[in-house]
Design an enzyme around this catalytic site. Sequence first.
Site, mmCIF file in Angstrom:
data_model
loop_
_atom_site.group_PDB
_atom_site.id
_atom_site.type_symbol
_atom_site.label_atom_id
_atom_site.label_comp_id
_atom_site.label_asym_id
_atom_site.label_seq_id
_atom_site.Cartn_x
_atom_site.Cartn_y
_atom_site.Cartn_z
ATOM 1 N N THR A 1 0.805 -1.210 0.000
ATOM 2 C CA THR A 1 0.000 0.000 0.000
ATOM 3 C C THR A 1 0.845 1.270 0.000
ATOM 4 O O THR A 1 1.967 1.264 0.536
ATOM 5 C CB THR A 1 -0.906 -0.006 1.256
ATOM 6 O OG1 THR A 1 -1.452 1.285 1.446
ATOM 7 C CG2 THR A 1 -0.132 -0.371 2.520
ATOM 8 N N ASP A 2 0.258 2.340 -0.526
ATOM 9 C CA ASP A 2 0.962 3.638 -0.481
ATOM 10 C C ASP A 2 1.016 4.197 0.941
ATOM 11 O O ASP A 2 1.739 5.166 1.199
ATOM 12 C CB ASP A 2 0.303 4.646 -1.437
ATOM 13 C CG ASP A 2 -1.122 5.042 -1.059
ATOM 14 O OD1 ASP A 2 -1.689 4.476 -0.102
ATOM 15 O OD2 ASP A 2 -1.680 5.937 -1.736
ATOM 16 N N GLU A 3 0.261 3.584 1.875
ATOM 17 C CA GLU A 3 0.273 4.082 3.256
ATOM 18 C C GLU A 3 1.640 3.930 3.904
ATOM 19 O O GLU A 3 1.924 4.589 4.907
ATOM 20 C CB GLU A 3 -0.763 3.335 4.107
ATOM 21 C CG GLU A 3 -2.167 3.618 3.686
ATOM 22 C CD GLU A 3 -3.172 3.529 4.844
ATOM 23 O OE1 GLU A 3 -4.333 3.356 4.537
ATOM 24 O OE2 GLU A 3 -2.787 3.641 6.006
ATOM 25 N N TYR B 1 -1.750 -0.688 11.181
ATOM 26 C CA TYR B 1 -1.934 -1.297 9.848
ATOM 27 C C TYR B 1 -0.757 -0.978 8.941
ATOM 28 O O TYR B 1 -0.126 -1.872 8.367
ATOM 29 C CB TYR B 1 -3.245 -0.800 9.210
ATOM 30 C CG TYR B 1 -3.308 -1.084 7.719
ATOM 31 C CD1 TYR B 1 -3.477 -2.372 7.239
ATOM 32 C CD2 TYR B 1 -3.148 -0.053 6.781
ATOM 33 C CE1 TYR B 1 -3.506 -2.638 5.870
ATOM 34 C CE2 TYR B 1 -3.179 -0.298 5.422
ATOM 35 C CZ TYR B 1 -3.355 -1.595 4.969
ATOM 36 O OH TYR B 1 -3.374 -1.853 3.618
ATOM 37 N N LYS C 1 2.205 -3.373 7.377
ATOM 38 C CA LYS C 1 2.399 -3.538 5.929
ATOM 39 C C LYS C 1 3.847 -3.207 5.562
ATOM 40 O O LYS C 1 4.472 -3.914 4.773
ATOM 41 C CB LYS C 1 1.436 -2.635 5.131
ATOM 42 C CG LYS C 1 -0.021 -3.044 5.161
ATOM 43 C CD LYS C 1 -0.331 -4.445 4.640
ATOM 44 C CE LYS C 1 -0.188 -4.608 3.151
ATOM 45 N NZ LYS C 1 -0.724 -5.925 2.688
#
Length: 341
Positions: free
Chosen positions: A129-131, A154, A158
Amino acid sequence: MKILVTGGAGFIGSAFVRTTLALDPASRIVNLDKLTYAGNLENLSLVEGNPQQRDRYRFVKGDICDASLLEKLLDEEQPDAIVHFAAESHVDRSIHAPTPVFDTNLRGTFTLLEAIRARPVKRFVHISTDEVYGSLPAPAEADEQYPLRTSSPYSAAKAGSDLLALSYFTTYKLPVLVTRASNNYGPYHFPEKLIPLMITNAFDNVPLPVYGDGRQIRDWLYVEDHCAGIRAVLNQGREGEIYNIGGNRSLENIEVVRRILEGAGRPESLIKYVTDRPGHDVRYAITSEKLERETGWAPLMSFEQGLEKTIQWYRDNQAWVARVKSGAYMQFYELNYSSRT
Ligand code: NAD
Ligand code: DAU
């Protein structure tokens, strides 16, 4: 190609299964999913009901943390590739209850990597994810070298799983590739996430809870464009590399919510500003220039068209929504929203 998909009963995994079986008549998919609250076999009923697809598809209920199940499945199926979607995917849930996030996103990914160390496959695509890049000041855009700066359990899990996966390339020469996508939207999206939550609340004429001032920015990617990007990485990507997959469509949350209300034919008076998410990342922004340059992939769906299709899907699938929004969903809703004033 025979692909073992993990988390294929979730939102993006099920879109990947549906579109891959439909686009490639030679493809075969084994779907390993634990069926957590987010896993739903109804998302795959089109595959199960399609005579051209169901013989090329197998569902296995199980946990990616179960090493002996993974060994048995890899021996039995001998897949060419693994596309690893399975995760706890919701930031708010990760704040309320981080344990399952670390179990699945970190220990689960580790267990899977250990399984393929003993039983190698030709490709292992880790879906991320870009998070992991955290909140970026405008006008910066993260490329794949951008530093990782995570805010929630989260995104931290990741980022940890990305690094773990890449270490298996560096150390053991396993054929690992990592993708980092921006916010997905589309049909079958679990209504805990912004777009489906707002659409379904609008249809129910109940308040639309906007965190903080609603000025946070996300980059929206139609789920089928994401799946096409994953296939591009699977087929053409270079081992050991990371590929961003973005939608090129950055919008403030409040703008997204207003467009949903307009599309659903509901008044803006349904908007309710509520207490912000702790550690809320203000702005995500990535560039997918590397993927575009190396594979020719580009997002095809405009946000306007994609949102219209998505709203229509929820209008047409109210039985799916009613089943998903009952029971445990309402308990989480209460937990997450009752204390937000
Ligand atoms: P989702 O929550 O809709 O689906 C997750 C699926 O994984 C479910 O079917 C669930 O049953 C399964 N699962 C969970 N724990 C498992 C376990 N221990 N063993 C086997 N199966 C398990 O998630 P999603 O939105 O489809 O996201 C899929 C992947 O894409 C995740 O890795 C997520 O981090 C990543 N991602 C999501 C987005 C997004 O906008 N939704 C964007 C970028 C990346
Ligand atoms: O960026 C990719 C990520 O996008 C994925 O890795 C995650 O799996 C996925 O859940 C998503 O994370 P976000 O936190 O960005 O998505 P969410 O839909 O939860 O929230 C989007 C924005 O909307 C965020 O700024 C918080 C806000 N929001 C969300 C909810 C659920 C609200 O204002 N109100 C809400 O009720």
